[in-house]
Scaffold this motif. Structure first.
Motif, PDB file in Angstrom:
ATOM      1  N   ALA A  97      72.617  42.840  38.517  1.00  0.00           N
ATOM      2  CA  ALA A  97      72.327  42.316  37.188  1.00  0.00           C
ATOM      3  C   ALA A  97      71.040  42.932  36.642  1.00  0.00           C
ATOM      4  O   ALA A  97      70.967  43.308  35.488  1.00  0.00           O
ATOM      5  N   ASP A  98      70.019  43.053  37.480  1.00  0.00           N
ATOM      6  CA  ASP A  98      68.759  43.631  37.023  1.00  0.00           C
ATOM      7  C   ASP A  98      68.916  45.104  36.663  1.00  0.00           C
ATOM      8  O   ASP A  98      68.319  45.577  35.709  1.00  0.00           O
ATOM      9  N   ALA A  99      69.699  45.837  37.422  1.00  0.00           N
ATOM     10  CA  ALA A  99      69.883  47.259  37.151  1.00  0.00           C
ATOM     11  C   ALA A  99      70.585  47.482  35.815  1.00  0.00           C
ATOM     12  O   ALA A  99      70.356  48.480  35.153  1.00  0.00           O
ATOM     13  N   LYS A 100      71.420  46.564  35.408  1.00  0.00           N
ATOM     14  CA  LYS A 100      72.168  46.712  34.167  1.00  0.00           C
ATOM     15  C   LYS A 100      71.449  46.100  32.971  1.00  0.00           C
ATOM     16  O   LYS A 100      71.866  46.289  31.848  1.00  0.00           O
ATOM     17  N   ASN A 101      70.382  45.365  33.207  1.00  0.00           N
ATOM     18  CA  ASN A 101      69.695  44.662  32.127  1.00  0.00           C
ATOM     19  C   ASN A 101      68.920  45.658  31.265  1.00  0.00           C
ATOM     20  O   ASN A 101      67.987  46.292  31.714  1.00  0.00           O
ATOM     21  N   LYS A 102      69.313  45.762  30.020  1.00  0.00           N
ATOM     22  CA  LYS A 102      68.648  46.696  29.109  1.00  0.00           C
ATOM     23  C   LYS A 102      67.488  46.045  28.378  1.00  0.00           C
ATOM     24  O   LYS A 102      66.902  46.640  27.490  1.00  0.00           O
ATOM     25  N   ASN A 103      67.137  44.832  28.751  1.00  0.00           N
ATOM     26  CA  ASN A 103      66.034  44.125  28.127  1.00  0.00           C
ATOM     27  C   ASN A 103      64.760  44.213  28.952  1.00  0.00           C
ATOM     28  O   ASN A 103      63.806  43.500  28.689  1.00  0.00           O
ATOM     29  N   THR A 104      64.738  45.062  29.956  1.00  0.00           N
ATOM     30  CA  THR A 104      63.548  45.218  30.783  1.00  0.00           C
ATOM     31  C   THR A 104      63.081  46.667  30.730  1.00  0.00           C
ATOM     32  O   THR A 104      63.833  47.569  30.392  1.00  0.00           O
ATOM     33  N   THR A 105      61.816  46.850  31.045  1.00  0.00           N
ATOM     34  CA  THR A 105      61.256  48.190  31.113  1.00  0.00           C
ATOM     35  C   THR A 105      60.470  48.335  32.404  1.00  0.00           C
ATOM     36  O   THR A 105      60.099  47.337  33.027  1.00  0.00           O
ATOM     37  N   ARG A 106      60.206  49.563  32.765  1.00  0.00           N
ATOM     38  CA  ARG A 106      59.363  49.850  33.919  1.00  0.00           C
ATOM     39  C   ARG A 106      58.066  50.422  33.372  1.00  0.00           C
ATOM     40  O   ARG A 106      58.066  51.143  32.379  1.00  0.00           O
ATOM     41  N   SER A 107      56.982  50.104  34.027  1.00  0.00           N
ATOM     42  CA  SER A 107      55.712  50.663  33.593  1.00  0.00           C
ATOM     43  C   SER A 107      54.971  51.250  34.787  1.00  0.00           C
ATOM     44  O   SER A 107      55.204  50.872  35.925  1.00  0.00           O
TER      45      SER A 107
END
Length: 173
Positions: free
Chosen positions: A33-43
């Motif tokens: 679910a996290d891998a597919k979530n387009k509402n998150t970003t990496r910094s």
């Protein structure tokens, strides 16, 4: 009735499952679910080791010119990672270094450039935690700010900023 029985069987199954079974399946589902979530970003964040290296290089650059300064390195969010007060640095230099670092990372620009903007927008100086004097330099990765280095205590903001840039340059090596 069949619906109630199915729920009861499910509950009994879960209660009788081993610890390995109950933790493995949900973890895999969460990861997907996290891998597919387009509402998150990496910094990208500066490590404490890199922040310390930059702070020491900054302090060394100032000491080579017989300047007594304080150095601060803050992360992308303005949280202080490292502060060093050089021998003989003035009491005001510590807080000023932190504020310059915060200002540089917040606007992703050297504070000497930001100080020039005060002519057009004098209220910028009223933003809490900022200091629009030379001596702050942003640290970037892939064009985005990831940290700020602030220096205070030299006789001019130009010198403070020169020493901050020495710390930034060390990170590229």
């Amino acid at each position: 009735m069949a619906g109630g029985f199915a729920l009861g069987a499910f509950g009994a199954y879960s209660a009788n499952a081993t610890d390995e079974d109950t933790t493995a399946a949900p973890a895999a589902a969460v990861a997907k679910a996290d891998a597919k979530n387009k509402n998150t970003t990496r910094s990208t964040h500066l490590t404490i080791e890199a922040a310390t290296k930059a702070a020491l290089a900054t302090l060394d650059a100032a000491e080579k010119e017989n300047q007594r300064v304080s150095v601060a390195v803050v992360d992308r969010n303005g949280n202080t990672l490292v502060t060093l007060r050089g021998d003989g640095a003035g009491p005001q230099s510590y807080e000023s270094a932190v504020k310059k670092a915060f200002t540089a990372v917040s606007w992703n620009a050297p504070t000497s450039e930001l100080a020039k903007r005060l002519a057009q927008a004098p209220n910028l100086k009223d933003i809490p935690g900022t200091l629009f004097l030379g001596g702050g330099a942003p640290v970037t990765a892939k064009g985005a700010p990831i940290a700020g280095i602030g220096v205070a205590g030299a006789p001019s903001g130009d010198l403070d900023e020169k020493f901050a840039q020495a710390g930034v340059a060390t990170l590229g090596k």
